[in-house]
Design a protein around this motif. Structure first.
Motif, mmCIF file in Angstrom:
data_model
loop_
_atom_site.group_PDB
_atom_site.id
_atom_site.type_symbol
_atom_site.label_atom_id
_atom_site.label_comp_id
_atom_site.label_asym_id
_atom_site.label_seq_id
_atom_site.Cartn_x
_atom_site.Cartn_y
_atom_site.Cartn_z
ATOM 1 N N LEU A 98 -67.091 -28.316 10.551
ATOM 2 C CA LEU A 98 -66.756 -29.571 9.864
ATOM 3 C C LEU A 98 -65.475 -30.077 10.519
ATOM 4 N N PRO A 99 -65.578 -30.808 11.629
ATOM 5 C CA PRO A 99 -64.423 -31.022 12.511
ATOM 6 C C PRO A 99 -63.431 -32.085 12.068
ATOM 7 N N GLU A 139 -54.658 -36.386 9.556
ATOM 8 C CA GLU A 139 -54.241 -36.477 10.957
ATOM 9 C C GLU A 139 -54.176 -35.090 11.595
ATOM 10 N N PHE A 140 -53.553 -34.145 10.898
ATOM 11 C CA PHE A 140 -53.434 -32.783 11.424
ATOM 12 C C PHE A 140 -54.808 -32.144 11.604
ATOM 13 N N TYR A 141 -55.632 -32.219 10.575
ATOM 14 C CA TYR A 141 -56.932 -31.564 10.603
ATOM 15 C C TYR A 141 -57.806 -32.120 11.722
ATOM 16 N N ASP A 142 -57.833 -33.440 11.862
ATOM 17 C CA ASP A 142 -58.680 -34.051 12.892
ATOM 18 C C ASP A 142 -58.206 -33.694 14.301
ATOM 19 N N MET A 165 -63.692 -13.306 10.329
ATOM 20 C CA MET A 165 -64.464 -13.166 11.570
ATOM 21 C C MET A 165 -63.529 -12.843 12.734
ATOM 22 N N LYS A 166 -64.138 -12.461 13.840
ATOM 23 C CA LYS A 166 -63.380 -12.368 15.087
ATOM 24 C C LYS A 166 -62.915 -13.755 15.518
ATOM 25 N N THR A 167 -63.613 -14.774 15.038
ATOM 26 C CA THR A 167 -63.252 -16.163 15.306
ATOM 27 C C THR A 167 -62.287 -16.661 14.230
ATOM 28 N N SER A 168 -61.152 -17.216 14.623
ATOM 29 C CA SER A 168 -60.267 -17.854 13.642
ATOM 30 C C SER A 168 -60.993 -19.028 13.004
ATOM 31 N N LEU A 169 -60.736 -19.244 11.722
ATOM 32 C CA LEU A 169 -61.376 -20.337 10.984
ATOM 33 C C LEU A 169 -60.354 -20.989 10.067
ATOM 34 N N ILE A 170 -60.384 -22.307 9.998
ATOM 35 C CA ILE A 170 -59.507 -23.025 9.075
ATOM 36 C C ILE A 170 -60.335 -24.040 8.312
ATOM 37 N N CYS A 171 -59.952 -24.298 7.071
ATOM 38 C CA CYS A 171 -60.654 -25.318 6.292
ATOM 39 C C CYS A 171 -59.711 -25.886 5.232
ATOM 40 N N PRO A 172 -59.963 -27.136 4.796
ATOM 41 C CA PRO A 172 -59.238 -27.686 3.646
ATOM 42 C C PRO A 172 -59.882 -27.123 2.383
ATOM 43 N N ALA A 183 -49.525 -26.051 17.072
ATOM 44 C CA ALA A 183 -48.411 -26.869 17.556
ATOM 45 C C ALA A 183 -48.905 -28.205 18.091
ATOM 46 N N GLU A 184 -49.999 -28.182 18.823
ATOM 47 C CA GLU A 184 -50.561 -29.410 19.388
ATOM 48 C C GLU A 184 -50.961 -30.377 18.281
ATOM 49 N N ALA A 185 -51.579 -29.843 17.203
ATOM 50 C CA ALA A 185 -52.018 -30.713 16.100
ATOM 51 C C ALA A 185 -50.849 -31.229 15.273
ATOM 52 N N LEU A 186 -49.748 -30.476 15.275
ATOM 53 C CA LEU A 186 -48.568 -30.879 14.494
ATOM 54 C C LEU A 186 -47.628 -31.799 15.279
ATOM 55 N N ALA A 187 -47.860 -31.936 16.578
ATOM 56 C CA ALA A 187 -46.940 -32.696 17.423
ATOM 57 C C ALA A 187 -46.907 -34.175 17.032
#
Length: 500
Positions: A25-26, A428-431, A443-450, A496-500
């Motif tokens: 859900l990007p 803005e950050f999430y997108d 998971m072995k894969t990092s995952l983030i969600c609201p 960091a890139e998303a927070l810039a």
């Protein structure tokens, strides 16, 4: 440049398997569209977390069974067993509904009705009694609708023994005979609740206490399956307020059947004083059920401080992110131990054989994953705590929880993978964020969600709901991050890139 790349809407996480338990859900637009069932979004969601999104194999299985039985114009929910189908049929209370079976797959069929369909889905979600995607896949192979199952590594020995042994070692104070496997973490919670409730109800004890803000379906079980929820269900959101808990036991102790909590809680990562709570429960003959899934029993030692532990093996144990399974572990020193050993087999849904073999094939990876996330999480927490655009950070050693958590931590390094936080301008950050974005964790894969948007969208979108969240200390814009096995520098660079 981030080491991660943005995943397209609906892509399975992990990719490459039809049994993935998460999906991308990007953007916040996608999250909201998914919750509001916007066709522009949902048409891309061919799969998702299995208890929430009906898997394509289940849809195809249901259609085939209805066609085979001549039930055109009907709907069907495939269930994990004939017993689960009978229980669902009775709960629906629809005269036309019937239990059906075809080629060893059971389900409940009924004349097409959106309300009945939605009620059945909700029941199966809460109780974890939906048919496994692998069992549906095997059905479709048997009836000629698929050529062969998806190829994947499996364990060739006695999978149940391997899994039970690994779970017992993780909890340390149990033997394999104290471990009861379930087809999902949610079914483990439901089965433990049912067994405990059946022990206490004949004794005139019907009151259940929810300590902390818990996972939505655990809350739903207490709200919907206690006898008279208005009287038999009490919520104490503040997990640290022992005085209030003692007062409740002092006034209603003779009514209390049990108390259920998560250690730490989801999503605020709060840890209550387990030993003090268990002492209170023992003194008043209440049953204490605790769920260590957020941190993993490899990180925290909870079994001596609870009567039964419930654990989602989908998280960490199935670290590839492609198996739904759960476990109930009985504290052998609990005064209720013999009762639970007797009752649990009749309450839980067993894990399907191929799911168990797949789980057994990857269970050996969990120790390395936990060690990796314990090394990575402190660096990510430090970055978030020091970033000016990050407003709040919750983790296992948050100052409010640190002392309680360290009492049960396996070692000072047993931090766990879960971090929740809030930022300026969520959308803005999430997108902008390139980390994989979807439900589930461990998971072995990092995952983030609201998380609040996904779990409690009804509360986020109403004034009354937002007041409820505020009363529980929950910010609707909270993000929940599960650290995977990627290098800390890569995860931090993406943030960091998303927070810039």
């Amino acid at each position: 440049m981030s080491a991660f790349s943005h995943l397209p809407l609906g892509q399975r996480i992990p990719a490459g398997t039809p049994h993935a338990v998460s999906a991308s859900l990007p953007t916040m637009r996608a999250v909201i569209g998914y919750e509001e069932k916007n066709p522009e979004i949902t048409r891309h969601m061919t799969s998702g977390y299995p208890r929430f999104v009906k898997h394509p194999f289940l849809k195809k299985t249901a259609a085939h069974i209805l066609h085979t039985l001549g039930l055109e114009g009907w709907q069907l929910w495939p269930t994990s067993s004939a017993h689960a189908a009978a229980t669902l049929c009775a709960w629906l209370g629809v005269p036309e509904a019937r239990v059906v079976e075809n080629v060893c797959v059971s389900g409940v069929a009924f004349p097409a009705n959106p309300d009945t369909f939605a009620r059945a889905k909700t029941y199966l979600q809460h109780t974890g009694t939906l048919l496994s995607s692998r069992e549906a896949e095997d059905y479709l192979v048997r009836v000629g609708e698929l050529p062969a199952p998806h190829p994947e590594p499996t364990f060739e020995g006695y999978a149940a023994s391997r899994v039970k042994g690994a779970v017992a070692r993780a909890f340390q104070h149990a033997s394999p005979e104290d471990v009861f496997l379930a087809n999902s973490g949610m079914n483990a919670v439901y089965a433990a609740f049912r067994a405990a409730d059946s022990l206490q109800r004949p004794r005139g004890r019907k009151l259940w206490i929810q300590l902390g803000w818990l996972y939505l379906d655990t809350i739903a079980i207490l709200q919907k399956f206690t006898g008279q929820p208005a009287h038999d269900y009490v919520v104490q959101h503040n997990v640290f307020d022992l005085a209030a808990l003692r007062k409740l036991f002092a006034t209603r102790g003779h009514e209390i059947a049990g108390l259920i909590t998560e250690v730490p809680t989801n999503p605020l990562i709060q840890t209550p004083d387990l030993a003090a709570i268990y002492e209170l429960c023992r003194a008043h003959q209440a049953i204490f059920v605790a769920d260590p899934t957020i941190a993993s029993p490899l990180n925290i030692d909870i079994l001596p401080h609870t009567d039964v532990a419930v654990n989602s093996l989908t998280k960490y144990t199935a670290s590839e992110g492609d198996v739904l399974a759960g476990a109930i572990v009985v504290n052998p020193r609990s005064p209720w131990a013999a009762d639970f050993r007797r009752l649990l087999p009749g309450e839980l849904q067993p894990v399907y054989s191929r799911d168990l073999s797949r789980l057994a094939s990857q269970i050996g990876d969990v120790d390395a994953l936990i060690a990796q996330v314990n090394r990575t999480a402190p660096a990510v927490v430090e970055f978030l705590l020091n970033h000016p655009r990050v407003k709040n950070v919750w983790w296992s050693e948050h100052p409010d929880s640190r002392d309680n958590y360290l009492k049960i931590a396996r070692s000072p390094a047993s931090i766990g993978s879960m971090i929740s936080f809030t930022v300026e301008n969520l959308a803005e950050f999430y997108d902008r964020l390139s980390l994989p974005k979807g439900p589930s964790f461990g998971m072995k894969t990092s995952l983030i969600c609201p998380f609040i948007y996904l779990a409690h969208y009804d509360l986020v979108t109403s004034e009354h709901g937002r007041a409820q969240l505020a009363a529980a200390g929950l910010d609707p814009e909270l993000l929940r991050l599960s650290i995977g096995s990627e290098p800390a520098d890569d995860i931090i660079a993406a943030l960091a890139e998303a927070l810039a």
